[in-house]
Design an enzyme around this catalytic site. Structure first.
Site, PDB file in Angstrom:
ATOM      1  N   HIS A  74      79.051  57.517  -0.997  1.00  0.00           N
ATOM      2  CA  HIS A  74      79.828  56.355  -1.857  1.00  0.00           C
ATOM      3  C   HIS A  74      80.481  55.288  -1.211  1.00  0.00           C
ATOM      4  CE1 HIS A  74      78.971  58.823  -5.656  1.00  0.00           C
ATOM      5  NE2 HIS A  74      79.380  59.756  -5.058  1.00  0.00           N
TER       6      HIS A  74
ATOM      7  N   GLY B 270      77.476  58.632 -10.440  1.00  0.00           N
ATOM      8  CA  GLY B 270      77.678  59.032 -11.805  1.00  0.00           C
ATOM      9  C   GLY B 270      76.756  60.573 -11.722  1.00  0.00           C
ATOM     10  N   GLU B 271      76.437  60.714 -13.109  1.00  0.00           N
ATOM     11  CA  GLU B 271      75.545  62.003 -13.242  1.00  0.00           C
ATOM     12  C   GLU B 271      74.097  61.425 -13.598  1.00  0.00           C
ATOM     13  OE1 GLU B 271      76.046  64.981 -12.657  1.00  0.00           O
ATOM     14  OE2 GLU B 271      77.925  64.225 -11.993  1.00  0.00           O
ATOM     15  N   SER B 272      73.121  61.657 -12.708  1.00  0.00           N
ATOM     16  CA  SER B 272      72.033  61.089 -12.667  1.00  0.00           C
ATOM     17  C   SER B 272      71.080  61.527 -13.993  1.00  0.00           C
ATOM     18  CB  SER B 272      70.951  61.771 -11.497  1.00  0.00           C
ATOM     19  OG  SER B 272      71.265  63.277 -11.603  1.00  0.00           O
TER      20      SER B 272
ATOM     21  N   ARG C 151      68.874  67.369  -5.415  1.00  0.00           N
ATOM     22  CA  ARG C 151      70.249  66.880  -5.794  1.00  0.00           C
ATOM     23  C   ARG C 151      71.378  68.185  -5.433  1.00  0.00           C
ATOM     24  NH1 ARG C 151      69.832  67.011 -12.285  1.00  0.00           N
ATOM     25  NH2 ARG C 151      68.233  68.435 -11.615  1.00  0.00           N
TER      26      ARG C 151
ATOM     27  N   CYS D 191      74.331  58.016  -4.568  1.00  0.00           N
ATOM     28  CA  CYS D 191      74.531  59.364  -5.085  1.00  0.00           C
ATOM     29  C   CYS D 191      73.613  59.377  -6.125  1.00  0.00           C
ATOM     30  CB  CYS D 191      75.850  59.625  -5.370  1.00  0.00           C
ATOM     31  SG  CYS D 191      76.419  61.163  -5.724  1.00  0.00           S
TER      32      CYS D 191
ATOM     33  N   ILE E 109      80.205  63.408  -2.394  1.00  0.00           N
ATOM     34  CA  ILE E 109      80.684  64.033  -3.626  1.00  0.00           C
ATOM     35  C   ILE E 109      79.453  64.774  -4.241  1.00  0.00           C
ATOM     36  CG2 ILE E 109      81.869  63.778  -5.928  1.00  0.00           C
ATOM     37  CD1 ILE E 109      83.594  61.620  -4.606  1.00  0.00           C
ATOM     38  N   ARG E 110      79.689  65.967  -4.324  1.00  0.00           N
ATOM     39  CA  ARG E 110      78.306  66.789  -4.894  1.00  0.00           C
ATOM     40  C   ARG E 110      77.030  65.907  -4.550  1.00  0.00           C
ATOM     41  NH1 ARG E 110      78.859  70.191  -9.494  1.00  0.00           N
ATOM     42  NH2 ARG E 110      77.001  68.838 -10.332  1.00  0.00           N
TER      43      ARG E 110
ATOM     44  N   GLU F 278      81.133  52.645  -2.212  1.00  0.00           N
ATOM     45  CA  GLU F 278      82.153  52.102  -3.186  1.00  0.00           C
ATOM     46  C   GLU F 278      83.679  52.413  -3.236  1.00  0.00           C
ATOM     47  OE1 GLU F 278      80.157  54.034  -4.047  1.00  0.00           O
ATOM     48  OE2 GLU F 278      80.461  55.303  -5.557  1.00  0.00           O
TER      49      GLU F 278
END
Lengths: 333, 191
Positions: free
Chosen positions: B174, B48-50, B110, B81, B138-139, B176
């Protein structure tokens, strides 16, 4: 060990595009127009920012043709925050989209908030490496955008009004139709798929003054029969999943923590807040409150707590007071 | 599973599929409030976004509880991630917006591969796996340095993308998002 060549890897697959959207789930994406606002959004817990020249409320007030933002602003915001940066392109304006991709934007919103550029076609989003989000008012619009390659869908709502009623209308339209699919026979679903193709058929008829047959190419090289088959496949997938196959956010009218939470309870995966934050009295406090409300959308005590003393929300507009030709949600098809 | 923000339902369904196939009793549940953590032997911190996840961990009081259980060696953790960033002890571009959980002796950078345009899929070799694993980045962050008893499990070129220390597992991709359940299986065996 050898350093590997990033350019030779697989980029821009559906898995990567849809995966990116999944990382946004349970989050708030905020419209920002300056570097300072972007910093506030990041600090408040936004999962991404939408870089714009004007928020929808100002676009509405300003009038004229609304276009892609100045790349200078977008670039400045990209260089400032560590969270993803999104930007809007006009409906059908694939060159604005190409420019945004070149700038390093993480996701493009093909948005009805800007003035549409193509009267016939939305962007073919499959040819891009970065993912797209598109608006919808109902299941048909959602499916057409997904078929064209959108990796995320959002309700259109009515942007820049601070009025949640249209966002709720659109979310209910999608949810109820998704449930209705369960009660339909295969033949009925096939008929629905055909109905959902009709906006492409109309575009062809308008352009050529000819009727279509099964072999007529309607969108790029895709023929009418192929389009029907693929839309039908998406419908069957939705019937099985009982939800859209991509992430589904709410947008267009979210102004309070409770607005955000009701959209989550109605089945949205997250929310976009446009004018609602930076058109309010205390943007930072409101931004944080909306982030908390989305994370704890089903805890009423929490919603009550974060809703305290936020200062005035944006004033808002009654939808019936907007002339029909100025409704943003009517844009796109 | 910490269900705050990000790819939560995907982890939940992967983990429950692993439980179905295994002899082990147990189930994956969503952790949305502080009190939900008490019943858990292990936590997955999702992608997600850290910055967002960190903020919610602190505000909900979960940060403190997880830290205490780390100090008492009383919890197994997997971070993917953004979760990988949060499990580390150091961050290269340190920011006051993120408070690390400090479980593994790793330093993380990051968005180390670039922006979304540079996100990629790649077959990687993971230590202990007999065949390559299709990893989705992903990023993605990377692990720039490890120390102590931390062990590297996978790399992409010279960049470390998966590491383990005690019963903590961190990876920058990821698992998942794909149907290959080997990493969730591996984590279950660590608990």
């Amino acid at each position: 060990m050898k350093e590997f060549d990033l350019s030779k890897l697989r980029h821009g697959t559906d898995l990567i595009k849809r995966g990116f959207s999944k990382m946004q789930k349970g989050g708030v994406i905020m419209d920002v127009t300056t570097v300072e606002q972007a910093k506030i959004a990041e600090k408040s817990g936004a999962v991404a920012v939408m870089a714009l020249e004007r928020v929808p409320a100002d676009i509405r007030a300003y009038g004229g043709v609304a276009r892609m933002a100045d790349p200078t602003i977008i670039k400045e915001i990209i260089n400032t925050v560590s969270i993803p940066v999104m930007a809007k392109a006009r409906i059908g304006h694939f060159v604005e989209a190409q420019a945004l991709e070149a700038l390093g934007v993480d996701m493009i919103d093909e948005s009805e908030v800007l003035t549409p550029a193509d009267p016939f076609f939305h962007i073919d989003k499959r040819v891009f490496t970065i993912p797209f989000v598109c608006g919808c008012r109902n299941l048909g619009e959602a499916i057409r955008r997904i078929w064209e390659g959108a990796a995320m869908i959002r309700t259109k709502g009515e942007a820049g009004t601070g009025n949640i009623i249209e966002a709720i209308r659109h979310q209910r339209m999608v949810t109820r139709m998704t449930q209705a699919l369960k009660t339909m026979q295969m033949a009925q679903i096939r008929k629905l798929a055909d109905e959902y193709c009709q906006s492409y058929v109309t575009a062809f008829k308008t352009l050529t003054n000819q009727n279509v047959d099964e072999k007529t190419a309607l969108f790029g090289p895709t023929t009418y029969s192929q389009l029907k088959k693929e839309i039908n496949e998406i419908l069957i997938e939705i019937e099985k999943l009982q939800r859209l196959p991509v992430v589904n956010f709410a947008a267009g009218g979210v102004a309070t923590p409770a607005d955000a939470a009701i959209m989550m309870q109605l089945g949205s995966d997250g929310v976009f807040v446009g004018s609602g934050i930076f058109k309010s009295k205390n943007p930072e406090k409101r931004a944080k409150a909306i982030v908390e409300a989305v994370a704890h959308f089903d805890e009423p005590e929490m919603i009550a707590e974060v809703s305290k003393n936020l200062g005035d929300a944006m004033l808002g507009i009654d939808i019936s007071s907007i002339p029909k030709d100025q409704l943003l949600q009517e844009r796109g098809w | 599973m910490v269900s705050l923000q990000g790819a939560v339902s995907e982890h939940l369904s992967s983990m429950n599929r692993v439980f179905q196939k295994s002899e082990m009793k147990g189930q994956a549940v969503l952790v949305r409030q502080l009190r939900d953590i008490d019943a858990c032997d292990a936590l997955i911190i999702p992608g997600g976004e850290s910055t967002t996840i960190s903020r919610i961990l602190i505000n909900s009081g979960m940060y403190k509880v997880i830290r205490e259980r780390i100090m008492h060696d009383d919890i197994a953790l997997m971070g993917t991630c953004a979760g990988c960033v949060l499990l580390g002890k150091e961050l290269i571009d340190s920011t006051t917006d993120i408070k690390l959980l400090e479980a593994l002796d790793i330093q993380v950078e990051r968005n180390a591969f670039g922006r979304q345009k540079q996100s990629f899929e790649k077959q990687i070799d993971i230590k202990g796996f007999s065949t390559p694993y299709n990893a989705v980045f992903i990023r993605a962050p990377v692990i720039t340095r490890i120390w102590g008893s931390c062990e590297v499990l996978a790399s992409v070129g010279t960049k470390i993308v998966m590491a383990r220390q005690k019963n903590y597992l961190a990876m920058s991709f990821h698992p998942e998002l794909t149907s290959d359940l080997r990493i969730h299986q591996y984590f279950l065996e660590m608990i």
